[in-house]
Design a protein around this motif. Structure first.
Motif, PDB file in Angstrom:
ATOM      1  N   ALA A 126       0.831  -1.215   0.000  1.00  0.00           N
ATOM      2  CA  ALA A 126       0.000   0.000   0.000  1.00  0.00           C
ATOM      3  C   ALA A 126       0.861   1.259   0.000  1.00  0.00           C
ATOM      4  N   LEU A 127       1.898   1.269   0.804  1.00  0.00           N
ATOM      5  CA  LEU A 127       2.764   2.453   0.896  1.00  0.00           C
ATOM      6  C   LEU A 127       3.603   2.627  -0.369  1.00  0.00           C
ATOM      7  N   THR A 128       4.062   1.535  -0.941  1.00  0.00           N
ATOM      8  CA  THR A 128       4.808   1.598  -2.194  1.00  0.00           C
ATOM      9  C   THR A 128       3.912   2.127  -3.308  1.00  0.00           C
ATOM     10  N   ASN A 129       2.685   1.628  -3.372  1.00  0.00           N
ATOM     11  CA  ASN A 129       1.723   2.097  -4.382  1.00  0.00           C
ATOM     12  C   ASN A 129       1.392   3.575  -4.206  1.00  0.00           C
ATOM     13  N   ALA A 130       1.513   4.075  -2.965  1.00  0.00           N
ATOM     14  CA  ALA A 130       1.239   5.493  -2.699  1.00  0.00           C
ATOM     15  C   ALA A 130       2.459   6.373  -2.992  1.00  0.00           C
ATOM     16  N   GLY A 131       3.559   5.746  -3.446  1.00  0.00           N
ATOM     17  CA  GLY A 131       4.716   6.522  -3.865  1.00  0.00           C
ATOM     18  C   GLY A 131       5.853   6.624  -2.870  1.00  0.00           C
ATOM     19  N   TYR A 132       5.805   5.829  -1.806  1.00  0.00           N
ATOM     20  CA  TYR A 132       6.871   5.862  -0.805  1.00  0.00           C
ATOM     21  C   TYR A 132       7.889   4.758  -1.074  1.00  0.00           C
ATOM     22  N   GLU A 133       9.119   4.995  -0.637  1.00  0.00           N
ATOM     23  CA  GLU A 133      10.156   3.969  -0.691  1.00  0.00           C
ATOM     24  C   GLU A 133      10.141   3.278   0.665  1.00  0.00           C
ATOM     25  N   VAL A 134       9.882   1.979   0.678  1.00  0.00           N
ATOM     26  CA  VAL A 134       9.653   1.262   1.928  1.00  0.00           C
ATOM     27  C   VAL A 134      10.682   0.153   2.126  1.00  0.00           C
ATOM     28  N   SER A 135      11.293   0.135   3.316  1.00  0.00           N
ATOM     29  CA  SER A 135      12.140  -0.975   3.752  1.00  0.00           C
ATOM     30  C   SER A 135      11.412  -1.641   4.899  1.00  0.00           C
ATOM     31  N   THR A 136      11.479  -2.964   4.977  1.00  0.00           N
ATOM     32  CA  THR A 136      10.734  -3.666   6.021  1.00  0.00           C
ATOM     33  C   THR A 136      11.636  -4.556   6.864  1.00  0.00           C
ATOM     34  N   VAL A 137      11.242  -4.702   8.122  1.00  0.00           N
ATOM     35  CA  VAL A 137      11.877  -5.639   9.056  1.00  0.00           C
ATOM     36  C   VAL A 137      10.761  -6.300   9.867  1.00  0.00           C
ATOM     37  N   ASP A 138      11.066  -7.477  10.405  1.00  0.00           N
ATOM     38  CA  ASP A 138      10.043  -8.188  11.171  1.00  0.00           C
ATOM     39  C   ASP A 138      10.217  -8.072  12.676  1.00  0.00           C
ATOM     40  N   ARG A 139      11.175  -7.238  13.103  1.00  0.00           N
ATOM     41  CA  ARG A 139      11.373  -7.021  14.540  1.00  0.00           C
ATOM     42  C   ARG A 139      12.189  -5.752  14.758  1.00  0.00           C
ATOM     43  N   GLY A 140      12.033  -5.177  15.912  1.00  0.00           N
ATOM     44  CA  GLY A 140      12.723  -3.931  16.220  1.00  0.00           C
ATOM     45  C   GLY A 140      14.229  -4.051  16.202  1.00  0.00           C
ATOM     46  N   THR A 141      14.740  -5.195  16.683  1.00  0.00           N
ATOM     47  CA  THR A 141      16.192  -5.362  16.718  1.00  0.00           C
ATOM     48  C   THR A 141      16.797  -5.346  15.312  1.00  0.00           C
ATOM     49  N   ASP A 142      16.041  -5.739  14.302  1.00  0.00           N
ATOM     50  CA  ASP A 142      16.536  -5.686  12.922  1.00  0.00           C
ATOM     51  C   ASP A 142      16.457  -4.273  12.344  1.00  0.00           C
ATOM     52  N   ALA A 143      15.661  -3.420  12.953  1.00  0.00           N
ATOM     53  CA  ALA A 143      15.527  -2.042  12.469  1.00  0.00           C
ATOM     54  C   ALA A 143      16.721  -1.182  12.873  1.00  0.00           C
ATOM     55  N   ILE A 144      17.322  -1.460  14.022  1.00  0.00           N
ATOM     56  CA  ILE A 144      18.406  -0.626  14.552  1.00  0.00           C
ATOM     57  C   ILE A 144      19.571  -0.476  13.566  1.00  0.00           C
ATOM     58  N   PRO A 145      20.113  -1.573  13.011  1.00  0.00           N
ATOM     59  CA  PRO A 145      21.230  -1.408  12.066  1.00  0.00           C
ATOM     60  C   PRO A 145      20.854  -0.580  10.834  1.00  0.00           C
ATOM     61  N   LEU A 146      19.625  -0.709  10.373  1.00  0.00           N
ATOM     62  CA  LEU A 146      19.181   0.095   9.221  1.00  0.00           C
ATOM     63  C   LEU A 146      19.128   1.573   9.581  1.00  0.00           C
ATOM     64  N   LEU A 147      18.625   1.875  10.778  1.00  0.00           N
ATOM     65  CA  LEU A 147      18.571   3.268  11.228  1.00  0.00           C
ATOM     66  C   LEU A 147      19.968   3.862  11.379  1.00  0.00           C
ATOM     67  N   GLU A 148      20.933   3.010  11.740  1.00  0.00           N
ATOM     68  CA  GLU A 148      22.301   3.479  11.932  1.00  0.00           C
ATOM     69  C   GLU A 148      23.005   3.792  10.615  1.00  0.00           C
ATOM     70  N   LYS A 149      22.653   3.070   9.539  1.00  0.00           N
ATOM     71  CA  LYS A 149      23.399   3.285   8.296  1.00  0.00           C
ATOM     72  C   LYS A 149      22.608   3.952   7.179  1.00  0.00           C
ATOM     73  N   GLU A 150      21.305   4.089   7.327  1.00  0.00           N
ATOM     74  CA  GLU A 150      20.490   4.713   6.288  1.00  0.00           C
ATOM     75  C   GLU A 150      19.642   5.828   6.897  1.00  0.00           C
ATOM     76  N   GLN A 151      19.159   6.723   6.035  1.00  0.00           N
ATOM     77  CA  GLN A 151      18.294   7.818   6.496  1.00  0.00           C
ATOM     78  C   GLN A 151      16.845   7.493   6.130  1.00  0.00           C
ATOM     79  N   PHE A 152      15.959   7.537   7.116  1.00  0.00           N
ATOM     80  CA  PHE A 152      14.534   7.322   6.890  1.00  0.00           C
ATOM     81  C   PHE A 152      13.770   8.559   7.334  1.00  0.00           C
ATOM     82  N   ASP A 153      12.699   8.858   6.625  1.00  0.00           N
ATOM     83  CA  ASP A 153      11.855   9.986   6.975  1.00  0.00           C
ATOM     84  C   ASP A 153      10.822   9.604   8.028  1.00  0.00           C
ATOM     85  N   LEU A 154      10.438   8.312   8.030  1.00  0.00           N
ATOM     86  CA  LEU A 154       9.403   7.840   8.951  1.00  0.00           C
ATOM     87  C   LEU A 154       9.703   6.423   9.399  1.00  0.00           C
ATOM     88  N   LEU A 155       9.560   6.192  10.700  1.00  0.00           N
ATOM     89  CA  LEU A 155       9.559   4.839  11.253  1.00  0.00           C
ATOM     90  C   LEU A 155       8.098   4.515  11.525  1.00  0.00           C
TER      91      LEU A 155
END
Length: 129
Positions: free
Chosen positions: A25-54
Protein backbone atom coordinates in the motif's frame (compact mmCIF):
# COMPACT_ATOMS: atom_id res chain seq x y z
CA UNK A 1 13.75 19.97 -13.43
CA UNK A 2 14.55 17.45 -10.70
CA UNK A 3 11.86 15.91 -8.57
CA UNK A 4 12.21 15.30 -4.87
CA UNK A 5 13.01 11.71 -3.96
CA UNK A 6 10.20 9.65 -2.50
CA UNK A 7 10.02 9.82 1.30
CA UNK A 8 11.65 6.77 2.88
CA UNK A 9 9.74 4.66 5.38
CA UNK A 10 11.11 1.95 7.66
CA UNK A 11 8.28 -0.46 8.46
CA UNK A 12 8.72 -2.70 11.52
CA UNK A 13 5.90 -5.28 11.71
CA UNK A 14 6.27 -8.84 12.98
CA UNK A 15 3.20 -10.28 11.25
CA UNK A 16 4.24 -11.24 7.72
CA UNK A 17 0.85 -10.82 6.03
CA UNK A 18 0.32 -7.37 7.59
CA UNK A 19 3.88 -6.32 6.74
CA UNK A 20 3.50 -7.22 3.08
CA UNK A 21 0.02 -5.64 2.92
CA UNK A 22 1.30 -2.35 4.37
CA UNK A 23 4.47 -2.37 2.26
CA UNK A 24 2.44 -2.79 -0.94
CA UNK A 25 0.00 0.00 0.00
CA UNK A 26 2.76 2.45 0.90
CA UNK A 27 4.81 1.60 -2.19
CA UNK A 28 1.72 2.10 -4.38
CA UNK A 29 1.24 5.49 -2.70
CA UNK A 30 4.72 6.52 -3.86
CA UNK A 31 6.87 5.86 -0.80
CA UNK A 32 10.16 3.97 -0.69
CA UNK A 33 9.65 1.26 1.93
CA UNK A 34 12.14 -0.97 3.75
CA UNK A 35 10.73 -3.67 6.02
CA UNK A 36 11.88 -5.64 9.06
CA UNK A 37 10.04 -8.19 11.17
CA UNK A 38 11.37 -7.02 14.54
CA UNK A 39 12.72 -3.93 16.22
CA UNK A 40 16.19 -5.36 16.72
CA UNK A 41 16.54 -5.69 12.92
CA UNK A 42 15.53 -2.04 12.47
CA UNK A 43 18.41 -0.63 14.55
CA UNK A 44 21.23 -1.41 12.07
CA UNK A 45 19.18 0.09 9.22
CA UNK A 46 18.57 3.27 11.23
CA UNK A 47 22.30 3.48 11.93
CA UNK A 48 23.40 3.29 8.30
CA UNK A 49 20.49 4.71 6.29
CA UNK A 50 18.29 7.82 6.50
CA UNK A 51 14.53 7.32 6.89
CA UNK A 52 11.85 9.99 6.98
CA UNK A 53 9.40 7.84 8.95
CA UNK A 54 9.56 4.84 11.25
CA UNK A 55 6.21 3.03 11.04
CA UNK A 56 6.24 0.43 13.79
CA UNK A 57 3.93 -2.10 15.33
CA UNK A 58 4.11 -1.72 19.10
CA UNK A 59 3.89 -5.37 20.17
CA UNK A 60 6.82 -7.28 18.62
CA UNK A 61 9.30 -9.92 19.80
CA UNK A 62 12.73 -8.96 21.19
CA UNK A 63 12.12 -5.18 21.20
CA UNK A 64 8.74 -3.48 21.27
CA UNK A 65 7.88 -0.51 19.10
CA UNK A 66 8.12 1.99 21.95
CA UNK A 67 11.69 0.96 22.78
CA UNK A 68 12.46 1.02 19.05
CA UNK A 69 11.10 4.58 18.82
CA UNK A 70 13.28 5.62 21.75
CA UNK A 71 16.37 4.14 20.05
CA UNK A 72 15.34 5.78 16.78
CA UNK A 73 15.20 9.18 18.53
CA UNK A 74 18.80 8.67 19.70
CA UNK A 75 20.15 7.36 16.37
CA UNK A 76 18.10 9.42 13.91
CA UNK A 77 16.33 12.32 15.67
CA UNK A 78 14.84 13.71 12.44
CA UNK A 79 12.98 10.49 11.69
CA UNK A 80 9.28 10.83 12.49
CA UNK A 81 7.54 7.96 14.30
CA UNK A 82 4.11 6.46 13.79
CA UNK A 83 2.77 3.41 15.63
CA UNK A 84 0.27 0.77 14.59
CA UNK A 85 -1.30 -1.50 17.18
CA UNK A 86 -4.25 -3.75 17.83
CA UNK A 87 -4.19 -3.19 21.58
CA UNK A 88 -5.97 -0.18 23.11
CA UNK A 89 -3.98 -0.26 26.38
CA UNK A 90 -0.72 -0.37 24.44
CA UNK A 91 -1.94 2.57 22.37
CA UNK A 92 -2.43 4.61 25.56
CA UNK A 93 1.08 3.72 26.77
CA UNK A 94 2.54 4.76 23.41
CA UNK A 95 0.71 8.08 23.56
CA UNK A 96 2.16 8.72 27.02
CA UNK A 97 5.73 7.67 26.25
CA UNK A 98 5.95 9.08 22.70
CA UNK A 99 3.55 12.06 22.75
CA UNK A 100 4.62 13.33 19.30
CA UNK A 101 4.04 9.98 17.61
CA UNK A 102 0.78 9.20 15.85
CA UNK A 103 -0.90 5.95 16.92
CA UNK A 104 -3.14 4.14 14.42
CA UNK A 105 -5.23 1.33 15.90
CA UNK A 106 -5.85 -1.92 14.03
CA UNK A 107 -8.00 -2.70 12.20
CA UNK A 108 -7.70 0.26 9.85
CA UNK A 109 -8.31 0.79 6.18
CA UNK A 110 -5.23 1.17 3.98
CA UNK A 111 -6.59 4.53 2.79
CA UNK A 112 -6.54 5.74 6.42
CA UNK A 113 -2.94 4.60 6.83
CA UNK A 114 -1.83 6.40 3.67
CA UNK A 115 -3.70 9.57 4.74
CA UNK A 116 -2.04 9.53 8.17
CA UNK A 117 1.40 9.02 6.61
CA UNK A 118 0.71 11.92 4.23
CA UNK A 119 -0.26 14.09 7.23
CA UNK A 120 3.03 13.27 8.97
CA UNK A 121 4.96 14.43 5.91
CA UNK A 122 2.76 17.53 5.47
CA UNK A 123 3.40 18.51 9.10
CA UNK A 124 7.12 17.95 8.55
CA UNK A 125 7.12 20.15 5.41
CA UNK A 126 5.21 22.93 7.20
CA UNK A 127 7.64 22.83 10.12
CA UNK A 128 10.60 23.39 7.79
CA UNK A 129 9.02 26.41 6.03
Amino acid sequence: MTSNPAPRILLAEDEEAMRSYLERALTNAGYEVSTVDRGTDAIPLLEKEQFDLLLSDIVMPEMDGIELAQRCAEISPRTKVMFITGFAAVSLRASREQPHAKVLSKPFHLRDLVLEVERVFEDQREATL
